[in-house]
Design a protein around this motif. Structure first.
Motif: not given
Length: 245
Positions: A198-209
């Motif tokens: 989801l390279l385009w779609q995750m421009a402003y996604t918060e990430m949790f690892f």
């Protein structure tokens, strides 16, 4: 932890990179496919957890375009497992009012896998709750490539003018057209990369690892990720004072 979640600040779309099945199996002294089989409970827990909370979309990265390079026995086992899982989980989807969707190039999937997937999508199409999206034979680069080709074809056909192409037009040609962009990405197993997802779609996604291996992932881990999301300030290029007006 569920009681601590603010239902007015839920991510509309959660995406998950389900990582760690092979390492989980190796820890048990078993073949990698054993890890994939034991990951089904995690899928069920997260899907039902999202449905209970009222999340709109859940996307699971089930099989990437790069995964075809894995050993043939593992790929074959994964496809057979997918067919069996869709069949077994269909009653659960119906009970929880969940509609099934997919993104990715279905044409390259085995015939039986594709048929079972398309049948389940059709059977759940009238459900109005959580949208469960399986990313199968998917990659972000594939998505952008197919969108670019489709736009080029429409420009050539005269149905779209090049000067009219903007971000919303491009988004409409992606496989996720019609869905919210993910607001929260969860990746298990401790790896910290997005792996062509989801390279385009995750421009402003918060990430949790999380270090939790996917077969061990449960509702409480989902709730932990959502609480972490709710504790962050999402500015979208603005400053804190503008966001908190």
């Amino acid at each position: 932890m569920k009681e601590q979640i603010n239902s007015n600040n839920l991510p509309k779309h959660i995406a998950v990179i389900m990582d760690g099945n092979g390492r989980w199996a190796k820890q048990k002294g078993a073949a990698r496919i054993f890890g994939h089989k034991n990951a089904i409970k995690a899928v069920r827990e997260v899907t039902e957890g999202c449905a209970e909370l009222g999340v709109d979309c859940l996307t699971l990265y089930a099989f990437s375009t790069e995964n075809w390079a894995r050993p043939k026995a593992e790929v074959s086992g994964l496809m057979s497992l997918l067919v069996a899982t869709i069949k077994d989980e269909l009653p659960t989807l119906q009970k929880n009012n969940i509609s099934l969707h997919s993104i990715g190039d279905r044409s390259e999937l085995p015939k039986e896998t594709r048929a079972k997937l398309e049948s389940a999508i059709q059977e759940t199409s009238t459900n109005t709750g959580l949208k469960l999206i399986l990313a199968l034979n998917y990659s972000g680069k594939w998505d952008l490539t197919q969108a670019t080709k489709a736009i080029a074809d429409d420009v050539k056909a005269g149905t779209i003018n090049p000067e009219d192409i903007d971000q919303s037009v491009i988004a409409g040609y992606l496989s996720t057209a019609g869905f919210h962009d993910p607001e929260l990405l969860i990746r298990t197993s401790g790896e910290m990369r997005i792996s062509n997802f989801l390279l385009w779609q995750m421009a402003y996604t918060e990430m949790f690892f999380t270090p939790v291996l996917w077969p061990d992932f449960r509702r409480e881990h989902l709730f932990e990720a959502i609480l972490a999301y709710q504790g962050r300030e999402r500015r979208f290029g603005k400053i804190s004072e503008q966001v908190n007006l």
